[in-house]
Design an enzyme around this catalytic site. Structure first.
Site, mmCIF file in Angstrom:
data_model
loop_
_atom_site.group_PDB
_atom_site.id
_atom_site.type_symbol
_atom_site.label_atom_id
_atom_site.label_comp_id
_atom_site.label_asym_id
_atom_site.label_seq_id
_atom_site.Cartn_x
_atom_site.Cartn_y
_atom_site.Cartn_z
ATOM 1 C CE LYS A 108 -4.593 -4.599 5.592
ATOM 2 N NZ LYS A 108 -4.765 -3.161 5.873
ATOM 3 C CG PHE B 163 -6.090 5.554 12.947
ATOM 4 C CD1 PHE B 163 -6.186 6.859 12.493
ATOM 5 C CD2 PHE B 163 -5.339 4.656 12.205
ATOM 6 C CE1 PHE B 163 -5.537 7.265 11.333
ATOM 7 C CE2 PHE B 163 -4.689 5.055 11.041
ATOM 8 C CZ PHE B 163 -4.798 6.368 10.612
ATOM 9 N NE ARG C 41 -0.024 0.269 -2.604
ATOM 10 C CZ ARG C 41 -0.216 0.631 -1.339
ATOM 11 N NH1 ARG C 41 0.048 -0.217 -0.350
ATOM 12 N NH2 ARG C 41 -0.689 1.805 -1.035
ATOM 13 C CB THR D 78 -5.877 3.455 2.100
ATOM 14 O OG1 THR D 78 -4.539 3.563 1.636
ATOM 15 C CG2 THR D 78 -5.878 2.903 3.520
ATOM 16 N NE ARG E 159 -6.523 -2.012 0.331
ATOM 17 C CZ ARG E 159 -5.407 -1.336 0.555
ATOM 18 N NH1 ARG E 159 -5.171 -0.196 -0.089
ATOM 19 N NH2 ARG E 159 -4.508 -1.786 1.415
ATOM 20 C CG ASN F 94 -7.374 -1.760 3.734
ATOM 21 O OD1 ASN F 94 -6.908 -2.747 4.302
ATOM 22 N ND2 ASN F 94 -6.727 -0.611 3.664
ATOM 23 C CG HIS G 39 0.404 -4.742 3.871
ATOM 24 N ND1 HIS G 39 0.685 -3.409 4.047
ATOM 25 C CD2 HIS G 39 1.571 -5.331 3.492
ATOM 26 C CE1 HIS G 39 1.973 -3.207 3.808
ATOM 27 N NE2 HIS G 39 2.541 -4.360 3.468
HETATM 28 P P1 ADP Z 1 -2.060 1.130 2.601
HETATM 29 O O1 ADP Z 1 -2.394 -0.167 3.311
HETATM 30 O O2 ADP Z 1 -3.072 1.440 1.504
HETATM 31 O O3 ADP Z 1 -0.640 1.194 2.127
HETATM 32 P P2 ADP Z 1 -1.313 2.867 4.866
HETATM 33 O O4 ADP Z 1 0.064 2.299 4.826
HETATM 34 O O5 ADP Z 1 -1.478 4.359 4.862
HETATM 35 O O6 ADP Z 1 -2.245 2.306 3.665
HETATM 36 O O7 ADP Z 1 -2.076 2.333 6.176
HETATM 37 C C1 ADP Z 1 -1.880 1.032 6.646
HETATM 38 C C2 ADP Z 1 -3.197 0.473 7.124
HETATM 39 O O8 ADP Z 1 -3.682 1.212 8.242
HETATM 40 C C3 ADP Z 1 -4.332 0.568 6.078
HETATM 41 O O9 ADP Z 1 -4.287 -0.474 5.126
HETATM 42 C C4 ADP Z 1 -5.555 0.504 6.959
HETATM 43 O O10 ADP Z 1 -5.849 -0.822 7.378
HETATM 44 C C5 ADP Z 1 -5.108 1.317 8.183
HETATM 45 N N1 ADP Z 1 -5.466 2.741 8.035
HETATM 46 C C6 ADP Z 1 -4.815 3.679 7.304
HETATM 47 N N2 ADP Z 1 -5.425 4.893 7.397
HETATM 48 C C7 ADP Z 1 -6.484 4.719 8.230
HETATM 49 C C8 ADP Z 1 -7.513 5.568 8.735
HETATM 50 N N3 ADP Z 1 -7.557 6.875 8.421
HETATM 51 N N4 ADP Z 1 -8.438 5.038 9.556
HETATM 52 C C9 ADP Z 1 -8.394 3.722 9.895
HETATM 53 N N5 ADP Z 1 -7.441 2.870 9.459
HETATM 54 C C10 ADP Z 1 -6.509 3.337 8.625
#
Ligand code: ADP
Length: 140
Positions: free
Chosen positions: A11, A59, A87, A93, A104, A114, A117
């Site tokens: 990121k 958000f 993963r 996350t 992370r 975090n 991706h």
């Molecule tokens: P992951 O990246 O762990 O697969 P998601 O697909 O649910 O998670 O979310 C995509 C991205 O959106 C996350 O990696 C994070 O950067 C952001 N994100 C997800 N949930 C939140 C949240 N509750 N508040 C702020 N940012 C979030």
């Protein structure tokens, strides 16, 4: 064991902070090999497609702004059970809840910031590899 290919994005903040090498080292140490990589800026259209599953969330504009704030590094990683193992190496996350030893947990700041991706299923890995490299098997 059958090899899989998965897609990661380092990121923008992690790229800007010089964490790309550390992130890739952690994957390479676990026998996940770099099949291809490229640096790019995420366009609004690419972002909308990539985060379509979050578009309804309050958000979402913040995620778009964050992910467009600088270049990302897209990497195709290959290895046995690559999708699941990447993963696991990332952790959950929310960086504040991710165990120490995970990417992370060690390098992330919060839920949004975090570090990386990564594709979360074989179907998404295929779609995301095509999205960023134009093919599911992006060999150079
Ligand atoms: P992951 O990246 O762990 O697969 P998601 O697909 O649910 O998670 O979310 C995509 C991205 O959106 C996350 O990696 C994070 O950067 C952001 N994100 C997800 N949930 C939140 C949240 N509750 N508040 C702020 N940012 C979030």
């Amino acid at each position: 064991m059958k090899k899989e290919t998965t897609l990661i994005l380092v990121k923008p903040d992690a790229v800007a902070e010089g964490l790309t090498g550390e992130v890739l080292r952690r994957f390479e140490k676990e026998d996940l090999r770099i099949l291809n990589c490229r640096m790019l800026r995420l366009t609004p259209a690419l972002l909308k497609e990539h985060y379509a599953h979050l578009a309804h969330l309050p958000f979402f504009p913040e995620i778009e702004k964050f992910m467009a704030s600088g270049p990302v590094v897209a990497v195709a990683l290959q290895g046995p059970k690559a999708i699941e193992r990447v993963r696991e190496l990332l952790g959950p996350t929310d960086s504040t809840k991710a165990p120490k030893g995970t990417i992370r947990g060690d390098l992330g700041k919060d839920k949004m910031h975090n570090v990386v991706h990564a594709s979360d299923s074989p179907e998404n890995a295929k779609a995301e590899l095509k999205r960023f490299f134009g093919t599911e098997e992006p060999k150079v």
